[in-house]
Design an enzyme around this catalytic site. Structure first.
Site, PDB file in Angstrom:
ATOM      1  N   TYR A   2      27.687  46.081  39.016  1.00  0.00           N
ATOM      2  CA  TYR A   2      28.038  46.642  37.775  1.00  0.00           C
ATOM      3  C   TYR A   2      27.112  47.843  37.429  1.00  0.00           C
ATOM      4  O   TYR A   2      25.763  47.570  37.046  1.00  0.00           O
ATOM      5  CB  TYR A   2      28.000  45.319  36.792  1.00  0.00           C
ATOM      6  CG  TYR A   2      28.924  44.339  36.927  1.00  0.00           C
ATOM      7  CD1 TYR A   2      30.153  44.604  37.955  1.00  0.00           C
ATOM      8  CD2 TYR A   2      28.637  42.995  36.622  1.00  0.00           C
ATOM      9  CE1 TYR A   2      30.865  43.614  38.169  1.00  0.00           C
ATOM     10  CE2 TYR A   2      29.641  42.116  36.791  1.00  0.00           C
ATOM     11  CZ  TYR A   2      30.599  42.223  37.638  1.00  0.00           C
ATOM     12  OH  TYR A   2      31.366  41.150  37.837  1.00  0.00           O
TER      13      TYR A   2
ATOM     14  N   HIS B  99      29.965  37.922  45.958  1.00  0.00           N
ATOM     15  CA  HIS B  99      31.011  38.524  45.013  1.00  0.00           C
ATOM     16  C   HIS B  99      32.463  38.640  45.722  1.00  0.00           C
ATOM     17  O   HIS B  99      33.481  38.459  45.004  1.00  0.00           O
ATOM     18  CB  HIS B  99      30.324  39.888  44.807  1.00  0.00           C
ATOM     19  CG  HIS B  99      31.085  40.505  43.295  1.00  0.00           C
ATOM     20  ND1 HIS B  99      30.538  41.418  42.703  1.00  0.00           N
ATOM     21  CD2 HIS B  99      32.194  40.177  42.708  1.00  0.00           C
ATOM     22  CE1 HIS B  99      31.235  41.685  41.712  1.00  0.00           C
ATOM     23  NE2 HIS B  99      32.177  40.918  41.783  1.00  0.00           N
TER      24      HIS B  99
ATOM     25  N   GLY C 234      43.212  38.500  30.534  1.00  0.00           N
ATOM     26  CA  GLY C 234      43.898  39.840  31.048  1.00  0.00           C
ATOM     27  C   GLY C 234      43.312  41.340  30.830  1.00  0.00           C
ATOM     28  O   GLY C 234      44.053  42.188  30.614  1.00  0.00           O
TER      29      GLY C 234
ATOM     30  N   GLY D 287      41.616  42.159  28.394  1.00  0.00           N
ATOM     31  CA  GLY D 287      41.915  42.544  27.077  1.00  0.00           C
ATOM     32  C   GLY D 287      43.211  42.656  26.526  1.00  0.00           C
ATOM     33  O   GLY D 287      43.739  42.676  25.563  1.00  0.00           O
TER      34      GLY D 287
END
Length: 333
Positions: free
Chosen positions: A61, A129, A211, A213
């Protein structure tokens, strides 16, 4: 120090207790357009103030910047935080995706690099991940288990792993949590993955529980997104798929309004009602949204509401894959 009592849940068969709803930190540094670190730090501290203690990050990230963002909060309030991070998705400095890497030597070096960025001597939960299909999972998890023995990691997790991979991993070392996408519009885990986790005593941590947002009910077009927001490339936000998915979002919003809740609260409460071993991690960069999401943990849903939701989902099936083709090739490894 937070004095707030917030509902707690356990992940796995050990003593890993976390807030019933966590906080996904990815969007504070990457993928969803520009963010402000000062504002994000305020959200992180407010989360702890209200009792949300489960923070989720990853080395990919912001190519490490998200872990660095969390460092000052962890330094000041380490005892209040259950911190999870991940390894395996390798990106170049410019953010270009390079590969998935599950080699034991990479596991060790990635963990050391994450600890350095976070300013910690250990993390509470360490996930792979994405599954490296070129490396036996036994070798990857074996290296992760060595990190536990070395005191650098407390618990182990997987992300986007298939039932067979989960079983093989758990035979090497206990797995506390599986992180995968799960929400009102992504329910494929219910067929095999969730039952496998429950058989093995593994908690489920749904990412994108709203979802991305969309289920919060405010988005009507991908055109409102920043130019570098990756959702512009997500199939569910495109063309006819977007139109069809808006029907689902609108239906969820209408039902939520009937019951005095927001659509985000209804979506999160639905997930929490799927079982006590489920801990969703919605992300946000706004304190108001954080408070809204947090309140879902105390929103009771009776059988009638759950039945109405099931009917809505049957009437409005989601349209489009959850990732573009390259991303779909990396899930359920």
């Amino acid at each position: 120090m937070s004095t707030t009592t917030y509902p707690r849940r356990h992940l796995g068969q050990g003593d890993l207790a976390v807030s019933a709803i966590g906080l996904g930190c990815m969007g504070m540094s990457d993928f969803y357009g520009a963010a402000e670190d000062e504002r994000s730090l305020a959200v992180l501290n407010h989360a702890l103030d209200i009792g949300i203690n489960f923070f989720d990050t990853a080395d990919m990230y912001g190519v490490g910047s998200n872990e660095r963002l969390l460092a000052p909060v962890l330094k000041a309030r380490r005892d209040e935080v259950v911190i999870a991070t991940k390894f395996g998705n390798v990106r170049a400095e410019d953010g270009t995706f390079v590969r998935v890497d599950g080699r034991p030597e990479y596991v060790r070096s990635a963990c050391d690099a994450s600890l350095l960025r976070l300013g910690l001597d250990h993390v509470d939960l360490y996930y792979q991940h994405r599954v490296d299909r070129t490396v036996p999972i036994e070798e990857t998890v074996g290296a992760m288990a060595e990190l536990v023995k070395a005191g650098k990691v407390r618990y182990l997790g997987l992300s986007e792993a298939s039932p067979a991979t989960i079983r093989r991993a758990a035979a090497v070392h206990p797995i506390a949590a599986l992180q995968t996408e799960y929400s009102l519009w992504t329910r494929d885990v219910e067929a095999e993955i969730l039952p496998t986790c429950r058989e093995l005593g593994i908690g489920l941590v749904p990412y994108s529980p709203l979802g991305r947002g969309f289920l919060a009910g405010a988005m009507r077009s991908a055109d409102v997104l920043d130019a570098n927001d990756w959702r512009r490339q997500n199939p569910r936000f495109q063309g006819d798929n977007m139109v069809r998915n808006l029907a689902l979002a609108d239906a969820v919003k209408a039902l939520a309004t009937q019951h005095g809740a927001t659509p985000a609260q209804l979506a999160l409460a639905w997930l929490l009602n799927r079982g006590p071993d489920i801990v969703p991690i919605p992300g946000t960069r706004q304190i108001a949204r954080l408070d809204e999401n947090a309140a879902a943990a105390t929103l009771g849903l009776d059988a009638a509401v759950l039945q109405q939701l099931d009917q809505l989902l049957a009437e409005h099936p989601v349209a489009g894959d959850r990732y573009p083709a390259a991303g779909m090739a990396m899930v359920n490894g």
